[in-house]
Design a protein around this motif. Structure first.
Motif, PDB file in Angstrom:
ATOM      1  N   ASN A  61       0.782  -1.232   0.000  1.00 61.47           N
ATOM      2  CA  ASN A  61       0.000   0.000   0.000  1.00 61.47           C
ATOM      3  C   ASN A  61       0.816   1.285   0.000  1.00 61.47           C
ATOM      4  OD1 ASN A  61      -2.957  -1.013   0.472  1.00 61.47           O
ATOM      5  ND2 ASN A  61      -1.690  -2.174   1.898  1.00 61.47           N
ATOM      6  N   ILE A  62       2.073   1.233   0.424  1.00 57.26           N
ATOM      7  CA  ILE A  62       2.901   2.443   0.437  1.00 57.26           C
ATOM      8  C   ILE A  62       3.812   2.401  -0.783  1.00 57.26           C
ATOM      9  CG2 ILE A  62       4.544   3.847   1.752  1.00 57.26           C
ATOM     10  CD1 ILE A  62       3.519   2.542   4.281  1.00 57.26           C
ATOM     11  N   LYS A  63       3.475   3.150  -1.802  1.00 59.32           N
ATOM     12  CA  LYS A  63       4.182   3.072  -3.077  1.00 59.32           C
ATOM     13  C   LYS A  63       5.498   3.852  -3.067  1.00 59.32           C
ATOM     14  CE  LYS A  63       0.849   0.624  -4.661  1.00 59.32           C
ATOM     15  NZ  LYS A  63       1.049  -0.837  -4.811  1.00 59.32           N
ATOM     16  N   GLU A  64       5.541   4.968  -2.341  1.00 57.34           N
ATOM     17  CA  GLU A  64       6.752   5.785  -2.313  1.00 57.34           C
ATOM     18  C   GLU A  64       7.837   5.079  -1.508  1.00 57.34           C
ATOM     19  OE1 GLU A  64       8.253  10.279  -1.103  1.00 57.34           O
ATOM     20  OE2 GLU A  64       6.218   9.643  -0.674  1.00 57.34           O
ATOM     21  N   ARG A  65       9.002   4.887  -2.106  1.00 63.41           N
ATOM     22  CA  ARG A  65      10.064   4.119  -1.466  1.00 63.41           C
ATOM     23  C   ARG A  65      10.539   4.742  -0.161  1.00 63.41           C
ATOM     24  NH1 ARG A  65      15.775   3.586  -2.572  1.00 63.41           N
ATOM     25  NH2 ARG A  65      15.573   5.265  -4.059  1.00 63.41           N
ATOM     26  N   LYS A  66      10.641   6.078  -0.148  1.00 67.74           N
ATOM     27  CA  LYS A  66      11.111   6.771   1.052  1.00 67.74           C
ATOM     28  C   LYS A  66      10.133   6.598   2.209  1.00 67.74           C
ATOM     29  CE  LYS A  66      12.402  11.417   2.634  1.00 67.74           C
ATOM     30  NZ  LYS A  66      12.560  12.839   2.222  1.00 67.74           N
ATOM     31  N   ALA A  67       8.834   6.750   1.940  1.00 65.21           N
ATOM     32  CA  ALA A  67       7.813   6.603   2.978  1.00 65.21           C
ATOM     33  C   ALA A  67       7.753   5.162   3.479  1.00 65.21           C
ATOM     34  CB  ALA A  67       6.457   7.038   2.445  1.00 65.21           C
ATOM     35  N   ARG A  68       7.900   4.201   2.557  1.00 65.56           N
ATOM     36  CA  ARG A  68       7.877   2.793   2.949  1.00 65.56           C
ATOM     37  C   ARG A  68       9.056   2.449   3.853  1.00 65.56           C
ATOM     38  NH1 ARG A  68       7.321   0.936  -1.719  1.00 65.56           N
ATOM     39  NH2 ARG A  68       9.454   0.323  -2.218  1.00 65.56           N
ATOM     40  N   TYR A  69      10.225   2.998   3.527  1.00 69.94           N
ATOM     41  CA  TYR A  69      11.407   2.760   4.360  1.00 69.94           C
ATOM     42  C   TYR A  69      11.194   3.329   5.762  1.00 69.94           C
ATOM     43  CZ  TYR A  69      16.110   3.290   6.245  1.00 69.94           C
ATOM     44  OH  TYR A  69      17.199   3.251   7.076  1.00 69.94           O
ATOM     45  N   ALA A  70      10.680   4.572   5.849  1.00 72.53           N
ATOM     46  CA  ALA A  70      10.463   5.212   7.146  1.00 72.53           C
ATOM     47  C   ALA A  70       9.458   4.419   7.983  1.00 72.53           C
ATOM     48  CB  ALA A  70       9.973   6.649   6.943  1.00 72.53           C
ATOM     49  N   PHE A  71       8.402   3.891   7.337  1.00 75.43           N
ATOM     50  CA  PHE A  71       7.397   3.096   8.042  1.00 75.43           C
ATOM     51  C   PHE A  71       8.017   1.829   8.621  1.00 75.43           C
ATOM     52  CE2 PHE A  71       4.098  -0.184   8.117  1.00 75.43           C
ATOM     53  CZ  PHE A  71       3.134   0.435   8.898  1.00 75.43           C
ATOM     54  N   LYS A  72       8.829   1.133   7.825  1.00 73.17           N
ATOM     55  CA  LYS A  72       9.456  -0.103   8.297  1.00 73.17           C
ATOM     56  C   LYS A  72      10.472   0.177   9.402  1.00 73.17           C
ATOM     57  CE  LYS A  72       8.887  -2.885   4.114  1.00 73.17           C
ATOM     58  NZ  LYS A  72       9.570  -3.681   3.061  1.00 73.17           N
ATOM     59  N   LYS A  73      11.159   1.306   9.296  1.00 73.30           N
ATOM     60  CA  LYS A  73      12.118   1.665  10.341  1.00 73.30           C
ATOM     61  C   LYS A  73      11.385   1.929  11.651  1.00 73.30           C
ATOM     62  CE  LYS A  73      16.594   2.193  10.757  1.00 73.30           C
ATOM     63  NZ  LYS A  73      17.545   1.179  10.331  1.00 73.30           N
ATOM     64  N   SER A  74      10.238   2.589  11.590  1.00 68.95           N
ATOM     65  CA  SER A  74       9.437   2.855  12.788  1.00 68.95           C
ATOM     66  C   SER A  74       8.930   1.549  13.387  1.00 68.95           C
ATOM     67  CB  SER A  74       8.259   3.765  12.444  1.00 68.95           C
ATOM     68  OG  SER A  74       8.707   4.999  11.926  1.00 68.95           O
ATOM     69  N   LEU A  75       8.586   0.580  12.529  1.00 71.29           N
ATOM     70  CA  LEU A  75       8.149  -0.725  13.015  1.00 71.29           C
ATOM     71  C   LEU A  75       9.230  -1.408  13.834  1.00 71.29           C
ATOM     72  CD1 LEU A  75       6.211  -2.423  10.064  1.00 71.29           C
ATOM     73  CD2 LEU A  75       5.301  -1.532  12.213  1.00 71.29           C
ATOM     74  N   PHE A  76      10.479  -1.269  13.410  1.00 76.73           N
ATOM     75  CA  PHE A  76      11.583  -1.900  14.133  1.00 76.73           C
ATOM     76  C   PHE A  76      11.676  -1.358  15.561  1.00 76.73           C
ATOM     77  CE2 PHE A  76      16.015  -1.442  15.540  1.00 76.73           C
ATOM     78  CZ  PHE A  76      16.359  -2.784  15.670  1.00 76.73           C
ATOM     79  N   PHE A  77      11.606  -0.022  15.689  1.00 79.77           N
ATOM     80  CA  PHE A  77      11.708   0.568  17.029  1.00 79.77           C
ATOM     81  C   PHE A  77      10.478   0.228  17.874  1.00 79.77           C
ATOM     82  CE2 PHE A  77      14.484   3.447  14.545  1.00 79.77           C
ATOM     83  CZ  PHE A  77      15.658   3.189  15.229  1.00 79.77           C
ATOM     84  N   ALA A  78       9.315   0.160  17.248  1.00 82.76           N
ATOM     85  CA  ALA A  78       8.113  -0.244  17.980  1.00 82.76           C
ATOM     86  C   ALA A  78       8.225  -1.691  18.447  1.00 82.76           C
ATOM     87  CB  ALA A  78       6.888  -0.063  17.087  1.00 82.76           C
ATOM     88  N   HIS A  79       8.795  -2.534  17.600  1.00 87.94           N
ATOM     89  CA  HIS A  79       9.020  -3.948  17.929  1.00 87.94           C
ATOM     90  C   HIS A  79       9.902  -4.067  19.163  1.00 87.94           C
ATOM     91  CE1 HIS A  79      10.402  -8.156  16.337  1.00 87.94           C
ATOM     92  NE2 HIS A  79      10.388  -8.099  17.644  1.00 87.94           N
ATOM     93  N   VAL A  80      11.044  -3.395  19.162  1.00 90.85           N
ATOM     94  CA  VAL A  80      11.986  -3.480  20.284  1.00 90.85           C
ATOM     95  C   VAL A  80      11.363  -2.938  21.568  1.00 90.85           C
ATOM     96  CG1 VAL A  80      14.190  -2.641  21.160  1.00 90.85           C
ATOM     97  CG2 VAL A  80      13.997  -3.362  18.770  1.00 90.85           C
ATOM     98  N   THR A  81      10.694  -1.793  21.479  1.00 89.12           N
ATOM     99  CA  THR A  81      10.098  -1.175  22.671  1.00 89.12           C
ATOM    100  C   THR A  81       9.023  -2.065  23.274  1.00 89.12           C
ATOM    101  OG1 THR A  81      10.516   1.023  21.745  1.00 89.12           O
ATOM    102  CG2 THR A  81       8.924   0.875  23.539  1.00 89.12           C
ATOM    103  N   LEU A  82       8.129  -2.574  22.453  1.00 90.77           N
ATOM    104  CA  LEU A  82       7.049  -3.426  22.936  1.00 90.77           C
ATOM    105  C   LEU A  82       7.581  -4.717  23.539  1.00 90.77           C
ATOM    106  CD1 LEU A  82       4.009  -3.807  23.195  1.00 90.77           C
ATOM    107  CD2 LEU A  82       3.990  -4.794  20.896  1.00 90.77           C
ATOM    108  N   LEU A  83       8.609  -5.286  22.908  1.00 86.65           N
ATOM    109  CA  LEU A  83       9.187  -6.523  23.422  1.00 86.65           C
ATOM    110  C   LEU A  83       9.808  -6.304  24.799  1.00 86.65           C
ATOM    111  CD1 LEU A  83       9.882  -9.488  22.967  1.00 86.65           C
ATOM    112  CD2 LEU A  83      11.996  -8.751  21.849  1.00 86.65           C
TER     113      LEU A  83
END
Length: 311
Positions: A61-83
């Motif tokens: 759903n996120i076609k822009e490469r820059k926005a997709r990268y930023a979203f996945k990077k945010s997921l990583f930090f959310a993953h670590v924090t929640l864990l």
């Protein structure tokens, strides 16, 4: 498809480890294998949500490469924090009895790892205040480059300048500690405004027709920069809507100054940040050709200099 298979394999492996330790708990209940089992189950659940469901959503759903990268990077930090939050809840039952010990340990760790925590704070600032994002051209801690990765501890740049002229890449990757954001100065070349003011200084002899020389230089500047003048004006107008900025003219201009040996004409113009050297080269060659045709204009016998300023 291969990448998704690898993620499912990793998820299944983590889940299987949780099941194995759960079996160990049944056989050996006093060794707290249940906490290890719950930890693996928590990791498997968070991994499935962030790396399989949400990343798949981003890819679709996120076609822009820059926005997709930023979203996945945010997921990583959310993953670590929640864990970390879940692991603390699993392993620590009586928090009050551990507060004093954690305080002493935390103080010791903070002193020994102050640079580490400084980088963590810088990373938090990056993801909340966003002084720069992926793709921005910045100058930080004495280094200039294009941001291609923002981690929790370091920002990675494709380095420019140094021994290479004209804001072009050196070929080196520069990693800057995020702690530099706390007390350092950040110059962002592309946030909100993707143009830069550049200058070319051209020396003309005193016996030349200086008025004609100024006309030739001005006309050459206007011709060579007309393709992006309107775009530069629109960007600047958008900035004035967002910030309190005085109105500036993006049209090229020529300034005159006198020296003991020649007349200096400083040609000032706006150009795209990433095309500074290309534009300067094109304008310089056009100026040389235009002035060569004028018999009553002579370039002084000194080296043409090019310098850049950003406002």
């Amino acid at each position: 498809m291969v990448n998704l298979f690898k993620k499912f394999f990793a998820f299944a492996t983590i889940l299987a480890l949780g099941g194995i330790f759960n079996i160990f708990q049944i056989q050996y209940p006093r060794y707290h294998f249940d906490k290890i089992s719950y930890s693996f189950f928590a990791l498997a659940g968070i991994y499935f949500i962030t790396h399989i469901i949400l990343e798949k959503y981003a890819d679709r759903n996120i076609k822009e490469r820059k926005a997709r990268y930023a979203f996945k990077k945010s997921l990583f930090f959310a993953h670590v924090t929640l864990l970390l939050i879940i692991l603390v809840a699993i392993w620590i039952k009586n928090v009050q009895t551990l507060l004093v010990a954690y305080g002493l340990i935390g103080a010791g760790v903070a002193i020994s790892l102050q640079n580490f925590f400084g980088n963590i704070v810088g990373g938090i600032i990056l993801f909340t205040k966003r002084p720069y994002t992926i793709g921005d051209r910045i100058e930080l801690n004495g280094k200039t480059g294009d941001v291609f990765d923002i981690g929790m501890l370091y920002t990675s740049l494709v380095e420019i300048k140094e021994w290479v002229k004209g804001d072009q890449a050196t070929g080196r990757i520069t990693k800057i500690p995020n702690g530099s954001l706390v007390s350092g100065v950040i110059n962002n070349y592309t946030q909100d405004y993707t143009f830069i003011w550049d200058e070319i200084t051209l020396p003309i002899t005193y016996d030349s027709d200086w008025e004609k020389a100024k006309e030739v230089i001005t006309e050459t500047l206007r011709r060579e920069t007309e393709d992006y003048q309107e775009n530069a004006r629109d960007h600047l107008a958008a900035m004035r809507e967002k910030y309190y900025i005085e109105e500036r003219d993006t049209l090229p201009s020529v300034f005159t100054s006198l020296t003991d040996n020649w007349i200096n004409f400083t040609a000032r113009y706006v150009c795209p940040v990433y095309e500074r050297r290309l534009v300067a080269n094109r304008i310089s060659e056009s100026l040389l050709r235009a002035l060569k045709e004028e018999k009553d204009i002579t370039i002084a016998s000194t080296t043409m200099t090019v310098k850049s300023v950003q406002e």
